[in-house]
Design a protein around this motif. Structure first.
Motif, PDB file in Angstrom:
ATOM      1  N   PRO A  50       0.820  -1.223   0.000  1.00 42.67           N
ATOM      2  CA  PRO A  50       0.000   0.000   0.000  1.00 42.67           C
ATOM      3  C   PRO A  50       0.851   1.270   0.000  1.00 42.67           C
ATOM      4  N   TRP A  51       2.044   1.206   0.586  1.00 37.53           N
ATOM      5  CA  TRP A  51       2.945   2.358   0.556  1.00 37.53           C
ATOM      6  C   TRP A  51       3.326   2.672  -0.890  1.00 37.53           C
ATOM      7  N   SER A  54       0.420   4.395  -2.659  1.00 33.93           N
ATOM      8  CA  SER A  54       0.251   5.786  -2.215  1.00 33.93           C
ATOM      9  C   SER A  54       1.339   6.696  -2.760  1.00 33.93           C
ATOM     10  N   GLY A  57       0.920   7.086  -6.513  1.00 33.59           N
ATOM     11  CA  GLY A  57      -0.197   7.982  -6.820  1.00 33.59           C
ATOM     12  C   GLY A  57       0.159   9.436  -6.587  1.00 33.59           C
ATOM     13  N   PHE A  58       0.881   9.699  -5.501  1.00 28.39           N
ATOM     14  CA  PHE A  58       1.311  11.063  -5.197  1.00 28.39           C
ATOM     15  C   PHE A  58       2.240  11.598  -6.284  1.00 28.39           C
ATOM     16  N   GLY A 101       0.111   2.668  -9.100  1.00 27.54           N
ATOM     17  CA  GLY A 101      -0.408   3.888  -8.473  1.00 27.54           C
ATOM     18  C   GLY A 101      -0.044   5.126  -9.276  1.00 27.54           C
TER      19      GLY A 101
END
Length: 190
Positions: A50-51, A54, A57-58, A101
């Motif tokens: 999940p990191w 994230s 995506g950022f 992401g």
């Protein structure tokens, strides 16, 4: 005032493509914990998955403002395919989530920008709200299907999503081709 419903010839391909991407993303990532563990990811390192989503995506969101529409939509599509393909073997899993992401954010920013460009100012909120509801329902359907397919093998939904992403590539030559995306950006009719 131009009709901006699903009958608008310029809005329909963008909406259908975004809906397909939401569905396929939900399908691919719904069973990520089971898939990561089945591929041999040590439970202590599972947080990297999940990191990676994230952080990717950022960074994809930051990068989206610096590149044009063709690279934004289709580069994002390619990064998502590559990222999901890298989810299969363990050592590449966190890198795969990072790329997926990044690709999702990169393409998503450009698709939302086009949707806003096509909507008249008085209807902008309604068009955006309707699109968020539609895309969320697509993601939900992908997640539900992943639950059914995942009872066979946690990798099955991911492989189905990868196949779906590859089947969407012909849109690059048609309604979402670079020439049409540039025409939309410049306010011309494609």
């Amino acid at each position: 005032m131009r009709n901006v419903g699903l009958g608008d010839g310029r809005l329909l391909p963008l909406t259908l493509y975004a809906l397909a991407m939401s569905f396929l993303s939900g399908l691919a990532l719904a069973l990520l914990p089971l898939m990561a563990l089945a591929q041999g990811a040590p439970p202590v390192l599972y947080g990297l998955y999940p990191w990676g989503l994230s952080i990717g995506g950022f960074l994809g969101s930051l990068l989206a403002g610096r590149i044009g529409p063709c690279l934004g939509v289709w580069g994002g599509h390619g990064l998502r395919i590559l990222g999901l393909a890298l989810l299969l073997p363990f050592p590449f899993g966190p890198l795969g989530t990072f790329l997926a992401g990044m690709g999702g954010a990169l393409g998503g920013v450009h698709l939302r920008a086009y949707r806003q460009r096509l909507a008249p100012e008085p209807l902008l909120g309604r068009v955006q709200a309707g699109s968020v509801a539609l895309l969320s329902s697509g993601s939900l359907l992908g997640i539900l299907l992943a639950g059914g397919l995942g009872s066979l093998d946690p990798r099955t939904p991911l492989l189905a999503a990868l196949l779906g992403l590859l089947l969407l590539l012909p849109l690059a030559l048609g309604p979402l081709g670079c020439r049409r995306l540039l025409a939309l950006r410049e306010g011309r009719s494609p």
